[in-house]
Scaffold this motif. Structure first.
Motif, PDB file in Angstrom:
ATOM      1  N   SER A  42       0.844  -1.190   0.000  1.00  0.00           N
ATOM      2  CA  SER A  42       0.000   0.000   0.000  1.00  0.00           C
ATOM      3  C   SER A  42       0.882   1.243   0.000  1.00  0.00           C
ATOM      4  O   SER A  42       2.004   1.222   0.513  1.00  0.00           O
ATOM      5  N   LYS A  43       0.361   2.316  -0.561  1.00  0.00           N
ATOM      6  CA  LYS A  43       1.063   3.594  -0.519  1.00  0.00           C
ATOM      7  C   LYS A  43       0.468   4.515   0.544  1.00  0.00           C
ATOM      8  O   LYS A  43       0.869   5.673   0.657  1.00  0.00           O
ATOM      9  N   SER A  45       0.139   6.331   3.813  1.00  0.00           N
ATOM     10  CA  SER A  45       1.209   6.732   4.739  1.00  0.00           C
ATOM     11  C   SER A  45       1.051   6.081   6.106  1.00  0.00           C
ATOM     12  O   SER A  45       2.045   5.772   6.772  1.00  0.00           O
ATOM     13  N   SER A 150       4.780  -2.941   2.591  1.00  0.00           N
ATOM     14  CA  SER A 150       4.598  -1.558   2.136  1.00  0.00           C
ATOM     15  C   SER A 150       5.761  -0.683   2.549  1.00  0.00           C
ATOM     16  O   SER A 150       6.243   0.148   1.757  1.00  0.00           O
ATOM     17  N   SER A 154       8.687   1.297   0.240  1.00  0.00           N
ATOM     18  CA  SER A 154       8.758   2.757   0.317  1.00  0.00           C
ATOM     19  C   SER A 154      10.179   3.289   0.479  1.00  0.00           C
ATOM     20  O   SER A 154      10.408   4.494   0.322  1.00  0.00           O
TER      21      SER A 154
END
Length: 322
Positions: A42-43, A45, A150, A154
């Motif tokens: 997932s992006k 935050s 995730s 990142s």
């Protein structure tokens, strides 16, 4: 007559040895089938932040997937990239931790989310071979597994080529006949227990995330299987550069005679973790665990107080073996 029998026995023994060696050389890099978990990075935050908390905190990924030169930065609270390169010399060979940054040539850039999740949950590498059981994250919830993947995605990619493991003949024999993927014993939860100072949350952190039993339980140094009662004190860790000196993980059960923390209050438990590494030789990732939220540390304390007391005295943490 005796010489004929002796020659026959020698020939038979040679055949057995050659056959065994041949089997080891054929089987040591065998592959296994394991499902690819339906995990997608997932992006978001908040999800990435949860993965970062796990990697630099309770799951302590950073303390293996960085080099010894990076340790002082970690101890200062910095968060260097997880570019791998830590070396573990064991009787079965020399093992090196991989680059977990998304570099396409030397890291995980060409590894799918499912393959990363399978490695963590089942111990099956990208090429299908079994991983040496250094990580037991089989019971991580889907949510935490997603958060970790995730976060790894990142990071900024770092080009750092880590040499492959150097497995000796004993290690190949272990891989051929002993090591195989473990995987979860039951269906992992979709969500982890809610944040809070509860026994349920502590049980999850101890058993699925922080891997406390992996060090605080006696284990075989050949294949990693447990040989003693859970959490009742671990096997000695040799201290690099100090022959004959070992660090012995203590008994964490609430046994009043031999449990290291049996007489500690909850406040003392938290204070100890905030103090960091007091024994320089200790392999425990004190600074990572010391970054945990108060409620997570309280949850661990309350869970450890709830387990069955085991009377077993491993001795002081730092020992000299003659």
């Amino acid at each position: 007559m005796i010489w004929k029998v002796l020659r026959a026995a020698i020939v038979f023994l040679v055949i057995v040895i050659v056959g065994l060696l041949g089997t080891v050389l054929v089987r040591w890099d065998r592959t296994f089938d394991a499902p690819l978990p339906e995990i997608r990075a997932s992006k978001d935050s908040a999800v990435i932040a949860a993965g970062r908390y796990l990697a630099f905190g309770p799951a302590h990924c950073a303390y293996c997937h960085t080099t010894a030169e990076t340790a002082p930065a970690l101890d200062r609270g910095e968060q260097p990239p997880l570019s791998g390169g830590a070396v573990f010399a064991l009787p079965v060979g020399t093992f090196r931790t991989p680059n977990l940054t998304p570099d396409s040539a030397t890291g995980i850039g060409a590894v799918s989310d499912g393959q990363l999740a399978r490695m963590l949950r089942y111990g099956v590498r990208r090429d299908g071979r079994a991983a040496v059981p250094f990580m037991n994250y089989h019971a991580l919830s889907d949510a935490d597994l997603t958060a970790l993947v995730s976060f790894l995605r990142s990071q900024a990619p770092v080009s750092h080529l880590v040499p492959p493991h150097d497995v000796n003949l004993l290690g190949k024999a272990v891989l051929a006949f002993v090591i195989k993927p473990i995987g979860p014993t039951s269906a992992p939860p979709s969500e982890s227990p809610p944040v809070g100072a509860t026994v349920a949350r502590g049980a999850y952190l101890v058993g699925a995330v922080a891997e406390c039993a992996d060090c605080h339980t006696q284990r075989s140094m050949v294949d990693g299987h447990f040989t003693g009662p859970r959490l009742a004190g671990g096997s000695p860790f040799p201290v690099e550069g100090k022959p004959g000196v070992v660090v012995v993980p203590p008994n964490l059960t609430p046994d009043p005679k031999t449990g290291r923390i049996a007489a500690w209050t909850e406040a003392q438990f938290l204070t100890r973790f905030r103090q960091g590494r007091l024994i320089p030789e200790s392999p425990m990732p004190w600074n990572a665990l010391g970054r945990m939220a108060d409620d997570d540390l309280r949850a661990i304390y309350r869970y450890l107080r709830s387990v069955t007391p085991i009377e077993r005295d491993p001795g002081p943490s730092l020992q000299r073996k003659e």
